[in-house]
Design a protein around this motif. Structure first.
Motif, PDB file in Angstrom:
ATOM      1  N   GLY A  91      33.172 100.800  26.007  1.00  0.00           N
ATOM      2  CA  GLY A  91      34.351 101.613  26.302  1.00  0.00           C
ATOM      3  C   GLY A  91      35.603 100.745  26.402  1.00  0.00           C
ATOM      4  N   VAL A  92      35.997 100.467  27.636  1.00  0.00           N
ATOM      5  CA  VAL A  92      37.251  99.722  27.871  1.00  0.00           C
ATOM      6  C   VAL A  92      37.120  98.244  27.475  1.00  0.00           C
ATOM      7  CG1 VAL A  92      38.904  99.021  29.653  1.00  0.00           C
ATOM      8  CG2 VAL A  92      37.902 101.314  29.728  1.00  0.00           C
ATOM      9  N   GLY A  93      35.935  97.648  27.700  1.00  0.00           N
ATOM     10  CA  GLY A  93      35.750  96.206  27.478  1.00  0.00           C
ATOM     11  C   GLY A  93      36.231  95.701  26.125  1.00  0.00           C
ATOM     12  N   PRO A  94      35.745  96.272  25.000  1.00  0.00           N
ATOM     13  CA  PRO A  94      36.173  95.759  23.695  1.00  0.00           C
ATOM     14  C   PRO A  94      37.679  95.922  23.460  1.00  0.00           C
ATOM     15  CG  PRO A  94      34.387  97.386  23.463  1.00  0.00           C
ATOM     16  CD  PRO A  94      34.723  97.326  24.900  1.00  0.00           C
ATOM     17  N   VAL A  95      38.273  96.981  24.059  1.00  0.00           N
ATOM     18  CA  VAL A  95      39.718  97.191  23.860  1.00  0.00           C
ATOM     19  C   VAL A  95      40.509  96.108  24.608  1.00  0.00           C
ATOM     20  CG1 VAL A  95      41.613  98.850  24.029  1.00  0.00           C
ATOM     21  CG2 VAL A  95      39.307  99.667  23.585  1.00  0.00           C
ATOM     22  N   THR A  96      40.018  95.713  25.793  1.00  0.00           N
ATOM     23  CA  THR A  96      40.681  94.644  26.546  1.00  0.00           C
ATOM     24  C   THR A  96      40.814  93.383  25.684  1.00  0.00           C
ATOM     25  OG1 THR A  96      39.879  95.430  28.682  1.00  0.00           O
ATOM     26  CG2 THR A  96      40.423  93.106  28.555  1.00  0.00           C
ATOM     27  N   ILE A  97      39.705  93.022  25.026  1.00  0.00           N
ATOM     28  CA  ILE A  97      39.725  91.802  24.195  1.00  0.00           C
ATOM     29  C   ILE A  97      40.670  91.979  23.006  1.00  0.00           C
ATOM     30  CG2 ILE A  97      38.317  90.291  22.711  1.00  0.00           C
ATOM     31  CD1 ILE A  97      36.000  90.778  24.682  1.00  0.00           C
ATOM     32  N   ALA A  98      40.632  93.163  22.406  1.00  0.00           N
ATOM     33  CA  ALA A  98      41.516  93.420  21.257  1.00  0.00           C
ATOM     34  C   ALA A  98      42.989  93.319  21.678  1.00  0.00           C
ATOM     35  CB  ALA A  98      41.213  94.797  20.672  1.00  0.00           C
ATOM     36  N   MET A  99      43.311  93.826  22.889  1.00  0.00           N
ATOM     37  CA  MET A  99      44.699  93.768  23.370  1.00  0.00           C
ATOM     38  C   MET A  99      45.122  92.317  23.617  1.00  0.00           C
ATOM     39  SD  MET A  99      45.506  96.841  23.193  1.00  0.00           S
ATOM     40  CE  MET A  99      47.183  96.598  23.693  1.00  0.00           C
ATOM     41  N   LEU A 100      44.177  91.520  24.104  1.00  0.00           N
ATOM     42  CA  LEU A 100      44.459  90.100  24.340  1.00  0.00           C
ATOM     43  C   LEU A 100      44.833  89.418  23.021  1.00  0.00           C
ATOM     44  CD1 LEU A 100      44.067  87.634  26.429  1.00  0.00           C
ATOM     45  CD2 LEU A 100      41.954  87.291  25.155  1.00  0.00           C
ATOM     46  N   LEU A 101      44.082  89.726  21.965  1.00  0.00           N
ATOM     47  CA  LEU A 101      44.353  89.108  20.667  1.00  0.00           C
ATOM     48  C   LEU A 101      45.662  89.639  20.084  1.00  0.00           C
ATOM     49  CD1 LEU A 101      40.769  88.974  19.111  1.00  0.00           C
ATOM     50  CD2 LEU A 101      41.893  87.356  20.614  1.00  0.00           C
ATOM     51  N   GLU A 102      45.932  90.932  20.336  1.00  0.00           N
ATOM     52  CA  GLU A 102      47.199  91.502  19.863  1.00  0.00           C
ATOM     53  C   GLU A 102      48.374  90.792  20.552  1.00  0.00           C
ATOM     54  OE1 GLU A 102      47.804  95.940  19.199  1.00  0.00           O
ATOM     55  OE2 GLU A 102      49.326  95.558  20.722  1.00  0.00           O
TER      56      GLU A 102
END
Ligand SMILES: NC(=O)c1ccc[n+]([C@@H]2O[C@H](COP(=O)([O-])OP(=O)(O)OC[C@H]3O[C@@H](n4cnc5c(N)ncnc54)[C@H](OP(=O)(O)O)[C@@H]3O)[C@@H](O)[C@H]2O)c1
Length: 298
Positions: free
Chosen positions: A277-288
Motif C-alpha cells: 500500500g503506502v510503503g512502495p509509494v513512500t520510496i517512489a516519492m523519495l526518488l521523485e
C-alpha cells in the motif's frame, strides 16, 4: 467489499516518470545520486534499505551507502553528513530511523542541507510547510520543480498518502479526516497536508479518550501508530476510505499494518493493504524528490 488501493501500481508509475527524468539528466552528463545512511542492525530499516536499493536500480539513481555499527558516535555521523553535503555527485540523503538510542536524531537530520533533505524531515522543510511556504508542491499541476530547491521537500510518506488518495480520486475537501499518530515523520505532516487540502482534521494519539468514537466519524481514516489490529470493523463507518501506514513485523516474520484488514475491508469503500500500500509509494516519492533535487541544480 472494498476496493483495494494498489500502492504498488502508483509507485511503478512514479518510478517510470523518475526513470525518464534520470535518463534525460544522464544525457546531459549528470548522474543522480542518493546517500543512504544506516546505523545499527534494525530489521525494518534493513528491509527499507534493500527496497530502496532495488528502486534506485530500477530508476537509474546511483545509491551511496553509508553503513555504521550500533556504537557509532555523533561525530562520525555528523562528519559523514558533512561529506554528503559537500559531495556534488549526491543530490539527496535519507537517514534510516530509528538511529541508535544515544544519537540525537534531530541534530543529525538538521545537519543535512535543506536542498539535499529529500526525506523532508528537517526543521526547515517542516517549518516551511507549516508556514504554508511550500504547500504548492501538493498541487502538482501548478508546481514548478525548479523552485523546490528554495522551498524544501515534502516528507515522503505523508506526501505519498496524498498522492494515493488523489490517484484513486478521493475528494479530500470538506471531508472529515481522522489521523492516528502525531509523529514528526508521519502523523503531524499528514494532518497538515490534509488540512491544506481543506479536510476537517482530527488527530488522535495515545492519550485520546475513546478512540473508536473519533474513528467512527472518519470519512478518511489514516492510521500511523505502529500497533497491529488497532482498528477493527466496529471502529469505522460504512464507506470509509482507510489508509494503513503502519508497518509491523510480527514474531513469525509476517508484515502487517495497524488495521484488522479482513474485518475493516467489509465496511471500507477503499483500503490500502500492508504490504503493497503506502510503503512502495513512500520510496517512489523519495526518488521523485531526489530527481527534483538534481534538476534544481542544473
Ligand atoms: N508505510 C511507510 O512508508 C511508513 C513510513 C514511516 C513509518 N511507517 C510506519 O508507521 C507507523 C508509525 O510510524 P511513526 O514513525 O509515526 O511512529 P511513532 O513515532 O512511534 O509514532 C506513533 C504515533 O502513534 C500514536 N499511537 C501509538 N499507539 C497508539 C494507540 N494505541 N492509540 C492511539 N495512538 C497511538 C503515538 O501516540 P503518542 O504520540 O501519544 O505516543 C504516536 O503519535 C510505524 O508502524 C512505522 O513503521 C510506515
Amino acid at each position: 467489499m472494498s476496493k483495494i488501493i494498489e500502492g504498488k501500481k502508483l509507485a511503478e508509475k512514479i518510478k517510470e516518470n523518475v526513470r525518464e527524468k534520470v535518463i534525460s539528466l544522464n544525457n546531459k552528463g549528470i548522474d543522480v545520486g542518493l546517500a543512504l545512511i544506516l546505523a545499527g542492525e534494525n530489521l525494518s530499516s534493513k528491509q527499507y534499505l534493500s527496497a530502496t536499493l532495488k528502486a534506485c536500480k530500477k530508476t537509474g539513481i546511483k545509491p551511496y551507502e553509508f553503513r555504521f555499527p550500533e556504537n557509532v558516535t555523533m561525530n562520525e555521523l555528523l562528519n559523514s553528513v558533512r561529506d554528503i553535503n559537500n559531495d556534488e555527485r549526491i543530490h539527496g540523503a535519507l537517514i534510516f530511523f530509528p538511529l541508535p538510542k544515544r544519537i540525537d536524531s534531530r541534530k543529525i537530520v538538521n545537519s543535512i542541507l535543506p536542498e539535499k533533505d529529500v526525506d523532508g524531515l528537517g526543521s526547515i522543510p517542516i517549518g516551511k510547510f507549516a508556514a504554508e511556504e511550500s504547500t504548492l508542491q501538493l498541487y502538482s499541476k501548478q508546481y514548478d520543480p525548479s523552485i523546490t530547491h528554495h522551498l524544501g521537500f515534502l516528507p515522503c510518506t505523508p506526501f505519498g498518502v496524498i498522492r494515493l488518495l488523489e490517484y484513486y480520486n478521493v475528494d479530500i475537501k470538506g471531508k472529515h479526516a481522522v489521523v492516528i499518530g502525531k509523529s514528526l515523520a508521519v502523523g503531524k505532516p499528514l494532518s497538515l497536508m490534509l488540512l491544506t487540502k481543506e479536510a476537517t482534521v482530527t488527530i488522535c494519539h495515545r492519550e485520546t479518550r475513546n478512540l473508536a468514537e473519533m474513528t467512527r466519524q472518519a470519512d478518511i481514516l489514516c492510521v500511523a501508530a505502529g500497533k497491529p489490529n488497532l482498528i477493527n470493523a466496529d471502529m469505522v463507518k460504512e464507506g470509509v476510505v482507510v489508509v494503513d501506514i503502519g508497518i509491523n513485523v510480527l514474531p513469525n516474520g509476517c508484515v502487517v499494518g495497524d488495521i484488522d484488514f479482513e474485518s475493516v475491508s467489509t465496511k471500507a469503500s477503499l483500503i490500502t493493504p500492508v504490504p503493497g500500500g503506502v510503503g512502495p509509494v513512500t520510496i517512489a516519492m523519495l526518488l521523485e524528490n531526489t530527481v527534483k533535487s538534481a534538476k534544481a541544480r542544473i
